[in-house]
Design an enzyme around this catalytic site. Structure first.
Site, short mmCIF file in Angstrom:
data_model
loop_
_atom_site.label_atom_id
_atom_site.label_comp_id
_atom_site.label_asym_id
_atom_site.label_seq_id
_atom_site.Cartn_x
_atom_site.Cartn_y
_atom_site.Cartn_z
CG HIS A 28 -23.86 54.57 81.08
ND1 HIS A 28 -22.96 55.04 82.10
CD2 HIS A 28 -24.18 55.77 80.14
CE1 HIS A 28 -23.05 56.53 81.87
NE2 HIS A 28 -23.57 56.80 81.03
CB SER A 61 -1.51 71.28 80.45
OG SER A 61 -2.46 71.71 79.91
N GLY A 118 -17.36 64.85 76.57
CA GLY A 118 -17.58 63.23 76.48
C GLY A 118 -16.92 62.70 75.46
CB SER A 120 -12.28 59.78 75.37
OG SER A 120 -13.42 59.00 75.65
CG ASP A 166 -13.89 56.37 77.39
OD1 ASP A 166 -14.81 55.99 76.71
OD2 ASP A 166 -14.12 57.21 78.45
C1 GLA Z 1 -17.39 57.26 80.03
C2 GLA Z 1 -16.45 56.03 80.56
C3 GLA Z 1 -16.49 55.06 79.50
C4 GLA Z 1 -18.09 54.55 79.46
C5 GLA Z 1 -18.87 55.78 79.11
C6 GLA Z 1 -20.14 55.49 78.90
O1 GLA Z 1 -16.78 57.59 78.81
O2 GLA Z 1 -15.09 56.42 80.67
O3 GLA Z 1 -15.86 53.84 80.11
O4 GLA Z 1 -18.43 53.91 80.33
O5 GLA Z 1 -18.42 56.80 80.07
O6 GLA Z 1 -20.64 54.59 78.10
#
Ligand code: GLA
Length: 364
Positions: A28, A61, A118, A120, A166
């Protein structure tokens, strides 16, 4: 199923890949112009693309077994329910907005990046899509621009006010190195992972989505805090005592961001100077990051706290914390090299014994 059977077309003209990422430190901080330290994970998203000959954009997909067929007009109006298609659509739109002509395509996507952990998956899809389109249409864009277009697509078309970590990690990182990134200047350094350590990523089994979470709210709080402190972004504050003038909860939010940026810079310095205790210290900084995300930033959930606690108490673990936006998802731990499988199994057993259903994603 494959590209040929789905689109009734011979072979795809191009194929492109992009990895998911795990963030080691600097959570963050990216939308506060701060510092991050992610690395790529082995799981990747693959897109195969060919030109469409019927005037329709066709996406499929494999993971979701979802197909989208659209003509230009409805495409432009963004009339699609399928979330994965919105990311692809967003990438195409962003490229069109800067003046590139992207004629209708058939795009087949499959991914081993877990969704909602989380790690990405959305950035991997965006970066793979833009890479594939760059190749198909010979677009003169570089890897940093790919990340920038991908971030724009996510903000404008998936409506998540994300930072650029990300997409930069997916576009520029590999699994053997950490990518130190200054998200304000985009200055970056590729560093080896701390010597003697390996990464273990365990999914808590509690899924999260960015849009459904308080992510955008946290971002707004940071902007308010920066305004009250009279700086462009919280990155401009390095002395943590300055946040004490803020009202709550802005004070806690800002404290997290300021201390987290300082943790990334300390880790960077230790790794770069190859300080003897750098591995130990890196782990301590990860533990401190989790506490800060839990208590000050308030983006953890009980399952993540329990999993992190088990990890931190396990011999051979240097440090552990939640990774990504939080509100569910996965944990990342730095563990003694050679011990990763053993440690991951032991931790998972204890975690599942506590009534959860975890899953080892990296290090098994
Ligand atoms: C998500 C967002 C990123 C970053 C993280 C937290 O993955 O896409 O840009 O802010 O949360 O670090």
């Amino acid at each position: 199923m494959n590209f040929q059977t789905i689109f009734n077309q011979k072979l795809p003209q191009v194929e492109a890949l992009a990895p998911g990422r795990v963030n080691l430190l600097g959570e963050h901080t990216d939308y506060n112009d701060g510092f991050v330290l992610p690395t790529a994970i082995p799981q990747q998203t693959v897109v195969q693309i060919g030109l469409s000959d019927d005037g329709f954009y066709h996406f499929y997909s494999e993971n979701l077994d979802e197909r989208v067929d659209m003509v230009e007009e409805s495409f432009r109006a963004g009339e699609m329910q399928e979330e994965y298609a919105r990311y692809i659509f967003g990438c195409i739109q962003v490229l069109k907005e800067v003046g590139y002509t992207i004629s209708p395509i058939n795009l087949y996507v499959k991914s081993s990046v877990p969704l909602g952990s989380g790690l990405s998956s959305s950035a991997a899809l965006e970066v793979a899509t833009i890479r594939g389109i760059r190749q198909l249409f010979n677009l003169p864009i570089n890897d940093v621009e790919i990340a920038q277009f991908a971030q724009k697509a996510e903000i404008q078309y998936a409506h998540v006010q994300c930072g650029i970590m990300d997409q930069m990690a997916s576009s520029l990182a590999d699994t053997e190195h950490m990518l130190f990134l200054d998200t304000r200047t985009l200055e970056r350094r590729v560093l080896p992972l701390p010597e003697g350590a390996k990464i273990v990523v365990i999914d808590s089994g509690v899924p999260r989505t960015l849009t459904g979470s308080g992510y955008n709210q946290r971002r707004t709080e940071c902007t308010q805090a920066a305004q009250l402190l009279g700086v462009k972004a919280l990155r401009d504050i390095t002395d943590v005592s300055l946040v004490e003038t803020l009202p709550e909860p802005l004070q806690r939010r800002a404290r997290h961001v300021v201390t987290e940026n300082n943790r990334v810079l300390e880790a960077l310095q230790n790794v770069e100077t190859r300080h003897v205790s750098s591995l130990q210290r890196f782990g301590e900084l990860m533990n401190a990051s989790h506490a800060s995300l839990r208590d000050d930033y308030e983006v953890s959930v009980p399952a993540l706290d329990i999993l992190v606690d088990i990890l931190q108490k396990t011999p051979g673990v240097f440090g552990a914390r939640l990774t990504g936006a939080g509100f569910g998802g996965a944990t990342v731990a730095l563990v003694a090299a050679g011990e990763e499988k053993n440690i991951a199994e032991k931790v998972l057993e204890q975690y599942n014994h506590a009534g959860y259903t975890g899953n080892v994603l990296v290090g098994a």
